[in-house]
Scaffold this active site. Sequence first.
Site, short mmCIF file in Angstrom:
data_model
loop_
_atom_site.label_atom_id
_atom_site.label_comp_id
_atom_site.label_asym_id
_atom_site.label_seq_id
_atom_site.Cartn_x
_atom_site.Cartn_y
_atom_site.Cartn_z
N CYS A 134 5.97 0.01 7.43
CA CYS A 134 5.59 1.15 6.59
C CYS A 134 6.76 1.53 5.70
O CYS A 134 7.90 1.55 6.17
CB CYS A 134 5.22 2.33 7.49
N LEU A 135 6.48 1.83 4.45
CA LEU A 135 7.55 2.21 3.52
C LEU A 135 8.20 3.53 3.93
O LEU A 135 9.29 3.85 3.47
CB LEU A 135 7.01 2.30 2.09
N HIS A 158 -2.37 7.79 6.80
CA HIS A 158 -1.40 8.70 6.16
C HIS A 158 -2.08 9.98 5.67
O HIS A 158 -1.42 11.02 5.52
CB HIS A 158 -0.71 8.02 4.98
N GLN A 178 3.05 9.92 1.03
CA GLN A 178 4.34 9.23 1.12
C GLN A 178 5.23 9.49 -0.08
O GLN A 178 6.43 9.17 -0.03
CB GLN A 178 4.13 7.72 1.27
N HIS A 193 -4.43 1.58 7.58
CA HIS A 193 -3.05 2.08 7.66
C HIS A 193 -2.83 3.21 6.64
O HIS A 193 -2.28 4.27 6.98
CB HIS A 193 -2.09 0.92 7.41
N GLU A 194 -3.28 2.97 5.41
CA GLU A 194 -3.06 3.99 4.37
C GLU A 194 -3.90 5.23 4.61
O GLU A 194 -3.44 6.36 4.37
CB GLU A 194 -3.35 3.41 2.98
N GLY A 254 0.84 -1.19 0.00
CA GLY A 254 0.00 0.00 0.00
C GLY A 254 0.87 1.23 0.00
O GLY A 254 2.01 1.21 0.49
ZN ZN Z 1 2.61 3.48 5.80
#
Ligand code: ZN
Length: 176
Positions: A96-97, A142, A54, A138-139, A49
């Site tokens: 998380c990226l 953000h 991000q 989660h997304e 995701g």
């Molecule tokens: Zn994340």
Amino acid sequence: MALLPIAKLGNPVLRQIAAPVEPSDIAGRAFQQLIDDMFETMHDAEGIGLAAPQVSSSQQLLVMACEGEHGFPETVLINPTILYYGPHQVENWEGCLSVDDLRGKVIRPSMVRVQALDRHGARLDMEATGLFAVCIQHEMDHLIGKVFLDRMTDLATLTQLEEFERFWQKQHAEVI
Ligand code: ZN
């Protein structure tokens, strides 16, 4: 197609409230290119995701995809809202990226009903469970300047990746 730089923890863009997307912009070449680039960036980083903030674009756009038994199809959510949270809570390991090499356990509702626009600007109304529900929440965090660390109720499970793989990954195969 192009890989986009991923904003990492500490970059102020991750703490901003993302702006809604103007529906008339969705069909435009620049926005469609952003979606394609986000998918490419997500796959390259081996994530499931990615939220537009991000990649330093503070707008309400998410891309998600996960192959495998517990996976889910390629999904684009624009201006998403959660209409309903299921009554049950589940604990999952998250990563998380934008947060390199850390994993931690987060408790979230196991089911969500989401309304959004898809990449064609069509209205979506869907329910998600399991890993997909976790990923959506989660997304969407953000988009309001939150990362999974903010959602951890007990930092005792915060784990560096190397130790996660050594001690925890086998018991918990699904990691967002
Ligand atoms: Zn994340």
